[in-house]
Design a protein around this motif. Structure first.
Motif, PDB file in Angstrom:
ATOM      1  N   ALA A 104     -32.467   4.158 -34.587  1.00 16.13           N
ATOM      2  CA  ALA A 104     -31.572   3.020 -34.752  1.00 16.13           C
ATOM      3  C   ALA A 104     -31.833   2.372 -36.109  1.00 16.13           C
ATOM      4  O   ALA A 104     -32.967   2.351 -36.598  1.00 16.13           O
ATOM      5  N   TYR A 105     -30.792   1.821 -36.705  1.00 17.67           N
ATOM      6  CA  TYR A 105     -30.942   1.080 -37.953  1.00 17.67           C
ATOM      7  C   TYR A 105     -31.350  -0.343 -37.612  1.00 17.67           C
ATOM      8  O   TYR A 105     -30.682  -1.018 -36.829  1.00 17.67           O
ATOM      9  N   VAL A 106     -32.449  -0.812 -38.185  1.00 19.71           N
ATOM     10  CA  VAL A 106     -32.994  -2.121 -37.807  1.00 19.71           C
ATOM     11  C   VAL A 106     -32.897  -3.141 -38.932  1.00 19.71           C
ATOM     12  O   VAL A 106     -33.582  -4.155 -38.913  1.00 19.71           O
ATOM     13  N   GLY A 107     -32.022  -2.892 -39.906  1.00 19.16           N
ATOM     14  CA  GLY A 107     -31.834  -3.842 -40.990  1.00 19.16           C
ATOM     15  C   GLY A 107     -32.658  -3.476 -42.212  1.00 19.16           C
ATOM     16  O   GLY A 107     -33.177  -2.373 -42.336  1.00 19.16           O
ATOM     17  N   SER A 108     -32.791  -4.437 -43.105  1.00 21.42           N
ATOM     18  CA  SER A 108     -33.499  -4.212 -44.360  1.00 21.42           C
ATOM     19  C   SER A 108     -34.849  -4.908 -44.341  1.00 21.42           C
ATOM     20  O   SER A 108     -35.192  -5.623 -43.399  1.00 21.42           O
ATOM     21  N   TRP A 109     -35.609  -4.723 -45.430  1.00 22.78           N
ATOM     22  CA  TRP A 109     -36.917  -5.373 -45.549  1.00 22.78           C
ATOM     23  C   TRP A 109     -36.804  -6.869 -45.326  1.00 22.78           C
ATOM     24  O   TRP A 109     -37.623  -7.470 -44.631  1.00 22.78           O
ATOM     25  N   THR A 110     -35.810  -7.482 -45.972  1.00 25.94           N
ATOM     26  CA  THR A 110     -35.706  -8.944 -45.965  1.00 25.94           C
ATOM     27  C   THR A 110     -34.860  -9.480 -44.823  1.00 25.94           C
ATOM     28  O   THR A 110     -34.903 -10.680 -44.547  1.00 25.94           O
ATOM     29  N   ALA A 111     -34.093  -8.632 -44.179  1.00 25.77           N
ATOM     30  CA  ALA A 111     -33.201  -9.103 -43.107  1.00 25.77           C
ATOM     31  C   ALA A 111     -33.256  -8.160 -41.908  1.00 25.77           C
ATOM     32  O   ALA A 111     -32.283  -7.474 -41.594  1.00 25.77           O
ATOM     33  N   PRO A 112     -34.376  -8.127 -41.187  1.00 27.75           N
ATOM     34  CA  PRO A 112     -34.460  -7.271 -39.999  1.00 27.75           C
ATOM     35  C   PRO A 112     -33.560  -7.781 -38.885  1.00 27.75           C
ATOM     36  O   PRO A 112     -33.320  -8.982 -38.761  1.00 27.75           O
ATOM     37  N   ASN A 113     -33.059  -6.859 -38.089  1.00 27.73           N
ATOM     38  CA  ASN A 113     -32.221  -7.212 -36.942  1.00 27.73           C
ATOM     39  C   ASN A 113     -33.128  -7.331 -35.721  1.00 27.73           C
ATOM     40  O   ASN A 113     -33.525  -6.346 -35.120  1.00 27.73           O
ATOM     41  N   PHE A 114     -33.437  -8.575 -35.340  1.00 23.38           N
ATOM     42  CA  PHE A 114     -34.406  -8.791 -34.272  1.00 23.38           C
ATOM     43  C   PHE A 114     -33.877  -8.371 -32.901  1.00 23.38           C
ATOM     44  O   PHE A 114     -34.639  -7.912 -32.051  1.00 23.38           O
ATOM     45  N   GLU A 115     -32.590  -8.514 -32.675  1.00 18.53           N
ATOM     46  CA  GLU A 115     -32.035  -8.083 -31.382  1.00 18.53           C
ATOM     47  C   GLU A 115     -32.204  -6.574 -31.211  1.00 18.53           C
ATOM     48  O   GLU A 115     -32.583  -6.099 -30.132  1.00 18.53           O
TER      49      GLU A 115
END
Length: 323
Positions: A104-115
Motif C-alpha cells: 500500500a502507498y502510505v504517503g511521503s516522508w513529510t505527509a504520511p497517511n495515518f489512516e
C-alpha cells in the motif's frame, strides 16, 4: 466524526506504549536509533518502509516480501491503483531489485497517511530522517519506529546492522558491508592502473535540480563511494543543509580547476535538471570534465545495493572518460 477518523484520533493520542499493545509471544530487543529508542519484537512480519532508503536496506536483507506499506516522494497518482503501487511500477527501476507483493502507498516522508498505516497493522516502521522531521511520535504509536539521519556518519551501515539484529541476519549484513568495501578497493585499483587520478585528483558531486538550483553533496549521496575509490573533495561547503550538502553558486563552479572531475548526479524525476544545466554557460564550461550519472528510477541515495552499483557504474564511466 467518521468511524475511521475517530479510530485514527484515538490511536494517535493514546498514551499506551506500542510494546504494551503487541503480543508477547516473540522475544524483543531494544534499538537506540537517531530518533530515540524502540522496543521491537524480533522477526516482524509486517513492515512499513517510509522511503526508498529504508526499502533498500530491507531489500539487501531479503525482506521485501514483508513490506506491506511503502512511502515515497517519487510516486504519483498514476503509479497507484486502489491505494496500492501498480505491478508494472514495482517491476521497474530500483523496485524490481527486491520482491514486493503490492504494498500500500502510505504517503511521503513529510505527509504520511495515518489512516492507511493504522489499517495495515504493521509491527515495524523504518524511515530516513533529518533534523526537524516530524511525526515520529505519531508513527511510534502505530508500531515501533526506527529512524536514521542521512547526514550521520555510516548511517546506512548502522541502519542495516540494526535491522539485521531484529531479523537475525547479522552475518548477511556484515557480508554486504564487506562486499561494498571490497568492490571499492577493486575499482580503486582499476582507476589507479588507468591513470585516472593523474588526470582527475579531485571530484565534485553536483546535483542539478529543475528550476536552476545546483547542490553539492559532501556528506552522503554518492560522494562516500567516490572517496572510497580514491578521489579527494573538490568543494567542501562550510555549512551543510540537513547534513547532506549545500547549494553552490555558479561562481564556485566556474572556479573549479581542470583536475576536478564533476559527476552530475541529478535527483529523480520530476526533479532532474541535468539537461537544462548542461545548456547553461556553467554547464558548457564544465562539460569537458563532467560525467553524467543517472540513478535508476525510484532509487535510494545510499545503502549496500546502491553503493555497489555506484562504484561499478562510476568506475566504468570514469575509465571511458580517461581513455
Amino acid at each position: 466524526m467518521p468511524k475511521t477518523l475517530a479510530l485514527t484520533a484515538l490511536l494517535l493520542t493514546t498514551s499506551l506504549p506500542v510494546e504494551a499493545q503487541q503480543p508477547s509471544a516473540a522475544p524483543a530487543l531494544t534499538l537506540k536509533h537517531d530518533e530515540g529508542t524502540a522496543t521491537i519484537r524480533k522477526n516482524p512480519q509486517r513492515i512499513v518502509a517510509m522511503d526508498e532508503e529504508a526499502l533498500g536496506w530491507l531489500f539487501a536483507l531479503g525482506l521485501g516480501e514483508r513490506v506491506v506499506g511503502l512511502g515515497s516522494t517519487y510516486l504519483n497518482p498514476g503509479d497507484l491503483s486502489g491505494g496500492k503501487v501498480k505491478a508494472d511500477v514495482l517491476n521497474s527501476g530500483f523496485y524490481k531489485r527486491g520482491k514486493l507483493n503490492g504494498p500500500a502507498y502510505v504517503g511521503s516522508w513529510t505527509a504520511p497517511n495515518f489512516e492507511t498505516l493504522l489499517a495495515l497493522k504493521p509491527d515495524l516502521i523504518v524511515r530516513l530522517t533529518w533534523d526537524g522531521n516530524q511525526n515520529y511520535d505519531k508513527l511510534s504509536r502505530i508500531a515501533p519506529t526506527v529512524g536514521y539521519k542521512e547526514g550521520g556518519p555510516g548511517f546506512w551501515q548502522r541502519g542495516l546492522r540494526d535491522l539485521a539484529r531484529v531479523f537475525g541476519k547479522q552475518v548477511q549484513a556484515e557480508q554486504l558491508i564487506k562486499q561494498v568495501a571490497d568492490t571499492n578497493r577493486a575499482n580503486a585499483r582499476k582507476l589507479q592502473a588507468a591513470g585516472a587520478f593523474r588526470r582527475y585528483s579531485k571530484v565534485v558531486v553536483l546535483a542539478p535540480f529543475t528550476g536552476g538550483s545546483n547542490w553539492v553533496y559532501s556528506s552522503t549521496r554518492l560522494i562516500p563511494d567516490l572517496r572510497a575509490v580514491g578521489f579527494r573533495d573538490g568543494i567542501q561547503p562550510s555549512k551543510l543543509s540537513l547534513g547532506v550538502g549545500a547549494q553552490v553558486s555558479d561562481e564556485a563552479l566556474l572556479g573549479l580547476d581542470a583536475k576536478t572531475l564533476v559527476v552530475l548526479f541529478p535527483p529523480g524525476a520530476p526533479y532532474n535538471g541535468a539537461d537544462a544545466f548542461l545548456k547553461t554557460p556553467v554547464g558548457q564550461r564544465l562539460k569537458a570534465q563532467s560525467v553524467l550519472y543517472v540513478p535508476e528510477d525510484f532509487s535510494p541515495y545510499s545503502g549496500p545495493l546502491v553503493s555497489i552499483r555506484n562504484s561499478n557504474d562510476l568506475t566504468r564511466l570514469i575509465l571511458e572518460k580517461v581513455k
